[in-house]
Design an enzyme around this catalytic site. Structure first.
Site, PDB file in Angstrom:
ATOM      1  N   HIS A  54       0.816  -1.212   0.000  1.00  0.00           N
ATOM      2  CA  HIS A  54       0.000   0.000   0.000  1.00  0.00           C
ATOM      3  C   HIS A  54       0.855   1.270   0.000  1.00  0.00           C
ATOM      4  O   HIS A  54       0.344   2.377  -0.202  1.00  0.00           O
ATOM      5  CB  HIS A  54      -0.927   0.001   1.214  1.00  0.00           C
ATOM      6  N   ASP A 103      -2.218   2.181  -4.549  1.00  0.00           N
ATOM      7  CA  ASP A 103      -3.441   2.621  -3.882  1.00  0.00           C
ATOM      8  C   ASP A 103      -4.541   1.581  -4.058  1.00  0.00           C
ATOM      9  O   ASP A 103      -4.464   0.706  -4.939  1.00  0.00           O
ATOM     10  CB  ASP A 103      -3.912   3.958  -4.455  1.00  0.00           C
TER      11      ASP A 103
END
Length: 497
Positions: free
Chosen positions: A468, A472
């Site tokens: 992450h 995204d």
């Protein structure tokens, strides 16, 4: 002429190996490129060929010994000469009243290169004592770092005159470990006689002023910091590492064993983890600790892929000589999706993001000794047949333990198929430094609502684990949707849709 046989390059991040088997013994005749011995690393088995024809001389590293890259394994007398004897200096016995070592005939034994990002090591064991004779490249001691164990060979033949770092001492990457005297002289006061309290933790060692200030500001006590400076001196960087370690320290990795009854203990079997299994455990845990890992899920209707495969599998096998499996479809679908969401095919390097304009696809494979991930290079430029052939060939080599280090390095994305073992759903763990891994699972018939009617369809759950920090949620979901679309309508792959 004597030829040295040394440990070959073992591959990126691999710094040591264990001598598994010698195929030759001293006195045996050897031909050029004839296999002399086999080394085992935590990833692959490496065969060491003879660099020249001649007669096998001394075997320096016996079976079971751990050796570093470029360490001396054996010697070969070229042209059939008798093996060269050890240096006369190595055969000298120390004299009881030997004087202190003079500066002109001594050789310092220094800490070898420990590897990238490793700045300190602990002396775990000395194989020689002060006064012992040593041959060149004979193992003197073993160092332990937070990554590997490193054996230190003698840089010259002679007599071990002084041990500067006794067992248990923490040394930095530039420290002196011992002194070898080529004349056989022994130091008057060998450091090996010192007590543990006189080692690097001695109160007489003056820490760096900047380190003292940093410890005071961070509220860290001296015994919480491991000094990497000379003689165990604490440096400013050591304080920063201790503070960072305390802040990120996870709960204990494993709870201590509880009491075990004598009856239960007699029925237990304790087996040491293989190097491969230890490395797998460490890398997976490091992946969890380093990446901001998250997993997103979807499901795919495998009807169209299965129909296409059944229709063309016989023709495919006849023309290409390899079976048409599901992995080539998934590889193609992932390549297609990676073009649209390139961050899933990228990696983080410091404060930079490195985007790859190619796809080196890692295909996780289970073997009797553990999980390995051979890499299919430039999978984005390969046909279905080429992909299937590459997967079959590397899978067979993986099961036989014949994969080279180069074949398991450089992957940009990984596919893991837990479905072959019956897994219905799981969250795969990233393969650092990659930013994405796709988990395939078991194909299972399930009732699905299709155009207002309930029909039975072969369904598979898909899982994309991603970092992450770079990917995204939108990108991750988009990637998985594109894989789903390509598999549910394989014609999209042909039209690049």
């Amino acid at each position: 002429m004597t030829i040295e046989v040394r440990v070959p390059t073992l591959g990126e991040s691999v710094t040591e190996a264990t001598v598994a088997t010698w195929f030759k013994k001293p006195g045996d005749a050897v031909a050029v490129d004839e296999m002399l011995c086999e080394l085992e690393t935590d990833k692959v088995t490496v065969e060491v060929p003879s660099p020249a024809a001649g007669t096998m001389g001394d075997i320096v590293a016996s079976e079971g010994e751990t050796v570093g890259v470029d360490a001396l394994l054996a010697t070969i007398a070229e042209g059939g000469e008798a093996a060269a004897p050890a240096s006369p200096a190595a055969e000298q016995k120390p004299q009881a009243d030997a004087p202190a070592v003079s500066g002109g005939d001594s050789v310092d034994v220094m800490v070898p290169t420990l590897g990238e990002s490793v700045t300190e090591a602990t002396v775990s064991a000395w194989f020689k004592a002060v006064g012992d004779s040593v041959a060149q490249d004979e193992m003197l001691c073993e160092l332990e770092t937070d990554k590997v164990s490193v054996e230190v060979p003698a840089p010259a033949a002679g007599v071990l005159a002084e041990i500067s770092a006794p067992e248990g001492t923490t040394v930095d990457a530039t420290a002196k470990l011992a002194v070898i005297s080529s004349s056989g002289a022994v130091a008057a006061a060998p450091a090996a006689a010192s007590t543990p309290t006189e080692s690097s933790s001695s109160k007489d060692v003056e820490d760096a002023p900047s380190a003292k200030k940093a410890m005071a500001e961070a509220g860290v006590s001296r015994d919480q910091v491991t000094g990497t400076g000379r003689d165990g001196r604490v440096m400013k960087d050591d304080v920063a590492k201790a503070v960072a370690a305390a802040a990120s320290a996870p709960a204990p990795t494993a709870a201590p064993r509880g009491p075990v009854s004598a009856d239960d203990a007699s029925r237990e079997e304790r087996v040491k983890m293989t190097r491969l299994r230890q490395t797998i455990a460490k890398r997976l845990k490091d992946s969890q600790n380093t990446a901001a890992m998250l997993t997103t899920y979807n499901e795919v209707d495998m009807t169209e892929v299965m129909a296409l495969r059944n229709e063309y599998k016989d023709l495919f096998l006849k023309k290409h000589g390899v079976k048409l499996g599901f992995m080539s479809f998934f590889t193609k679908a992932c390549v297609h999706a990676l073009k649209e969401v390139p961050e899933v095919n990228a990696e983080i390097d410091g404060t930079d993001v490195v985007y790859k304009n190619f796809v080196h696809m890692g295909i996780a494979a289970g073997t009797p000794s553990g999980l390995v991930v051979p890499v299919i290079r430039d999978a984005d430029a390969m046909s279905f047949a080429a992909i299937e052939k590459a997967i079959a060939e590397k899978g067979a080599r993986a099961r036989d333990g014949k994969l080279s280090m180069a074949e398991m390095q450089g992957g940009t994305f990984t596919i893991s198929n837990g479905g072959v073992y019956g897994s219905l759903m799981s969250s795969p763990i990233l393969n650092p430094p990659q930013s994405g891994i796709l988990g395939m699972h078991k194909i299972q018939d399930r009732p699905m609502a299709i155009k207002g009617q309930v029909v039975i369809r072969p369904m598979m759950y898909l899982a994309l684990s991603y970092d992450h920090r770079i990917v995204d949620g939108k990108g991750a979901v988009t990637f998985l949707v594109r894989v789903k679309e390509a598999l549910e309508d394989p014609r999209r792959l042909l039209m690049d849709l």
